[in-house]
Design a protein around this motif. Structure first.
Motif, PDB file in Angstrom:
ATOM      1  N   ARG A 306     109.486  36.745  36.473  1.00  0.00           N
ATOM      2  CA  ARG A 306     109.544  37.720  35.379  1.00  0.00           C
ATOM      3  C   ARG A 306     108.699  37.253  34.188  1.00  0.00           C
ATOM      4  N   TYR A 307     108.684  35.947  33.961  1.00  0.00           N
ATOM      5  CA  TYR A 307     107.852  35.415  32.872  1.00  0.00           C
ATOM      6  C   TYR A 307     106.379  35.719  33.137  1.00  0.00           C
ATOM      7  N   TYR A 308     105.931  35.454  34.361  1.00  0.00           N
ATOM      8  CA  TYR A 308     104.524  35.694  34.682  1.00  0.00           C
ATOM      9  C   TYR A 308     104.173  37.176  34.592  1.00  0.00           C
ATOM     10  N   LYS A 309     105.085  38.032  34.995  1.00  0.00           N
ATOM     11  CA  LYS A 309     104.816  39.474  34.903  1.00  0.00           C
ATOM     12  C   LYS A 309     104.656  39.897  33.450  1.00  0.00           C
ATOM     13  N   ALA A 310     105.574  39.430  32.594  1.00  0.00           N
ATOM     14  CA  ALA A 310     105.518  39.801  31.174  1.00  0.00           C
ATOM     15  C   ALA A 310     104.258  39.237  30.517  1.00  0.00           C
ATOM     16  N   ALA A 311     103.919  37.985  30.829  1.00  0.00           N
ATOM     17  CA  ALA A 311     102.723  37.371  30.250  1.00  0.00           C
ATOM     18  C   ALA A 311     101.463  38.077  30.736  1.00  0.00           C
ATOM     19  N   GLY A 312     101.452  38.501  32.006  1.00  0.00           N
ATOM     20  CA  GLY A 312     100.309  39.238  32.533  1.00  0.00           C
ATOM     21  C   GLY A 312     100.137  40.583  31.863  1.00  0.00           C
ATOM     22  N   ASP A 313     101.253  41.264  31.580  1.00  0.00           N
ATOM     23  CA  ASP A 313     101.185  42.563  30.891  1.00  0.00           C
ATOM     24  C   ASP A 313     100.587  42.400  29.495  1.00  0.00           C
ATOM     25  N   HIS A 459     101.093  32.512  44.552  1.00  0.00           N
ATOM     26  CA  HIS A 459     100.628  32.373  43.169  1.00  0.00           C
ATOM     27  C   HIS A 459      99.114  32.293  43.172  1.00  0.00           C
ATOM     28  N   THR A 460      98.496  32.937  42.180  1.00  0.00           N
ATOM     29  CA  THR A 460      97.047  32.871  42.021  1.00  0.00           C
ATOM     30  C   THR A 460      96.713  32.328  40.641  1.00  0.00           C
ATOM     31  N   SER A 461      95.583  31.617  40.555  1.00  0.00           N
ATOM     32  CA  SER A 461      95.233  30.943  39.296  1.00  0.00           C
ATOM     33  C   SER A 461      94.631  31.895  38.271  1.00  0.00           C
ATOM     34  N   VAL A 462      94.316  33.129  38.694  1.00  0.00           N
ATOM     35  CA  VAL A 462      93.851  34.171  37.774  1.00  0.00           C
ATOM     36  C   VAL A 462      94.557  35.468  38.142  1.00  0.00           C
ATOM     37  N   MET A 463      94.549  36.425  37.236  1.00  0.00           N
ATOM     38  CA  MET A 463      95.174  37.710  37.525  1.00  0.00           C
ATOM     39  C   MET A 463      94.343  38.481  38.538  1.00  0.00           C
ATOM     40  N   PRO A 483      98.308  34.215  33.576  1.00  0.00           N
ATOM     41  CA  PRO A 483      97.875  35.329  32.710  1.00  0.00           C
ATOM     42  C   PRO A 483      96.455  35.112  32.194  1.00  0.00           C
ATOM     43  N   ILE A 484      95.525  34.968  33.138  1.00  0.00           N
ATOM     44  CA  ILE A 484      94.121  34.711  32.813  1.00  0.00           C
ATOM     45  C   ILE A 484      93.277  35.818  33.428  1.00  0.00           C
ATOM     46  N   LEU A 485      92.550  36.522  32.613  1.00  0.00           N
ATOM     47  CA  LEU A 485      91.701  37.616  33.097  1.00  0.00           C
ATOM     48  C   LEU A 485      90.386  37.050  33.594  1.00  0.00           C
TER      49      LEU A 485
END
Length: 490
Positions: A306-313, A459-463, A483-485
């Motif tokens: 959930r943390y990664y989802k929120a940070a990605g958003d 897990h991936t190192s970039v979005m 959370p890296i574009l």
């Protein structure tokens, strides 16, 4: 992966408990169904062993006594509100829900449009349903709801709403999403039934928070993480503690609204049959946990996801930093970090070592394999091929798709379709694999392993692109990304 939840025990215990609640009230029980009736993947992740369709299967045990009322807010129809997990509008989801229920032998009695004020799209939706012989009822906004009790419990309040004709003792009230007006619909029916001399009751069925687990149990913390965007907070139920001297957990909205509900019940019946928000609930999930440690570990992983989802958003410019901060606080309370997710560490270490985007997957047996971005494949596409080779017992160095077959696809993407990224996405690599499988036994063997990807951790190192995220979701993979574009690709 360890099973922590006895699903069969849950089905039996939950249906029996609902039957007991029906008998308590006599003629009819309105059961407000919170959360997802089926496809409850959050519950299946934090309670390993819980089947995503458990609540639906439980209802099917009561199918001869139950009917379903689907509630939708007319304002949500008007603004084309989208259900995020499915990417469809709420009114489309109402029709999907009807089809799903009826295909399983459950009776859908009617649809209710709440907060109705003549909205054009809502009126059109009503007309479409009625042409299909679906009963549609209108409920209206009550000024001062939920505080203006004298108005609410009167002919000018609930009395204005159309009375929903029901024929079975258990009326399940559900909706496409939160804020639809399920509780108000139930209370309105209690008001009308009471005027008609029908002895009816109300109960609430939500899986989370689990009332008989500790406040800071990881399963309950994971629920807070899942609803961080709603600002839900788990709390000790003070009304239950005062009435019974027993500590139970509920969430802030139910606790805050309880004094109002108490007044409404008293306005309808003269007294409230419930002494606390916990009393209103019928959830038995906490009694069916058979391995607490397994559920704790699963919940820790859910909080990190959930943390990664929120940070990605937030990185994409469509999320709230407050949501990220809240989940970070929950991680501190749980005493976990992203480093506790093994697959995350593996992907990030590979990316740092090679200086290119990387990905990692963890299988049910604990095995972790990684991949990197190449000139032909993105890291996530390469990961899928590596994973399917491992699952199918195919040697890692074996080519499942000939480079000569990939190059024409790249040319199509860049030369003819105007794309800038020649590397294959996950969906494209799976199509190429399916074509190879018609002539190559190894490719066929790998393709047949796709169902085994369900429940794997990635897990991936970039979005990733939307295409890749959708593919992993369809495969049933639990995906997180840093959370890296990385530059937008077509």
């Amino acid at each position: 992966m360890r099973v922590g939840f006895d699903n069969e025990k849950y089905l039996k215990m939950q249906s029996a408990h609902i039957m007991e609640r029906i008998e308590k009230f006599g003629d009819k029980l309105y059961l407000e169904f919170g959360g997802k009736l089926f496809d409850d993947f959050h519950a299946s992740r934090v309670l390993p062993g819980f089947e995503p369709d458990s609540k639906l299967r439980m209802l099917m045990k009561l199918s001869d006594r139950a009917e379903i009322v689907i509630v939708i807010n007319a304002a949500d129809i008007e603004k084309n509100k989208i259900r995020g997990d499915l990417g469809i509008t709420y009114d489309e989801d109402v029709q999907r829900l009807m089809q799903e229920f009826e295909s399983r032998g459950l009776y859908v009695g009617s649809v209710v449009l709440t907060h109705y004020a003549g909205q054009i799209r809502a009126a059109e939706f009503k007309e479409r349903l009625e042409k299909k012989n679906v009963k549609v009822y209108l409920h209206y906004t009550i000024e001062g709801y939920p505080s203006n009790i004298p108005l609410i419990v009167s002919d000018d309040g609930f009395g204005r709403n159309e009375y929903i004709e029901t024929t079975r003792p258990l009326v399940v009230v559900t909706a496409p999403g939160p804020g639809s007006g399920k509780m108000a619909t139930c209370l309105s029916q209690l008001y009308h039934d009471n005027k008609r001399g029908i002895k009816a009751g109300y109960a609430k069925y939500e899986t989370f928070p689990i009332w008989n687990l500790p406040l800071k149990h990881p399963v309950n913390l994971a629920y807070e993480a899942a609803t961080a965007d709603l600002n839900d907070v788990n709390m000790i139920d003070p009304f239950h503690l005062e009435a019974y001297g027993e500590t139970t957990v509920n969430y802030n909205r139910d606790i805050e609204i309880f004094p109002v509900l108490n007044a409404i019940f008293e306005g309808i019946y003269g007294e409230n049959p419930y002494k606390s928000p916990t009393d209103m609930g019928v959830n038995m999930a906490g009694n069916c946990i058979i391995d607490d440690e397994a559920c704790k570990e699963a919940s820790y992983m859910e909080i990190i996801r959930r943390y990664y989802k929120a940070a990605g958003d937030v990185a994409r410019g469509k999320g709230s930093e407050n949501e990220v901060y809240k989940i970070e606080l929950l991680m501190k309370q749980a005493r976990i970090t992203t480093e506790d997710r093994k697959v995350t560490v593996a992907a990030n270490e590979r990316a740092e070592k090679l200086g290119v985007p990387a990905a990692a997957i963890e299988f049910a047996d604990g095995k972790i394999i990684t991949s990197k971005t190449t000139s032909l494949l993105g890291a996530s596409a390469a990961l899928l091929l590596n994973a399917l080779k491992y699952l199918g017992g195919v040697d890692h160095d074996t080519h499942l798709i000939s480079p000569a077959a990939i190059e024409p696809i790249q040319e199509l993407k860049t030369r003819y379709l105007g794309g800038t990224n020649p590397r294959l996405h996950t969906d494209e690599v799976l199509i190429a694999l399916a074509i190879s499988a018609t002539t190559d036994p190894n490719a066929r063997k790998a393709l047949e392993q796709i169902p085994a990807l369900t429940g794997c951790q990635v897990h991936t190192s970039v979005m990733l692109s939307d295409v890749d995220m959708r593919t992993f979701k369809k495969l049933g993979v639990d995906l997180t990304s840093e959370p890296i574009l990385k530059g937008k690709s077509k």
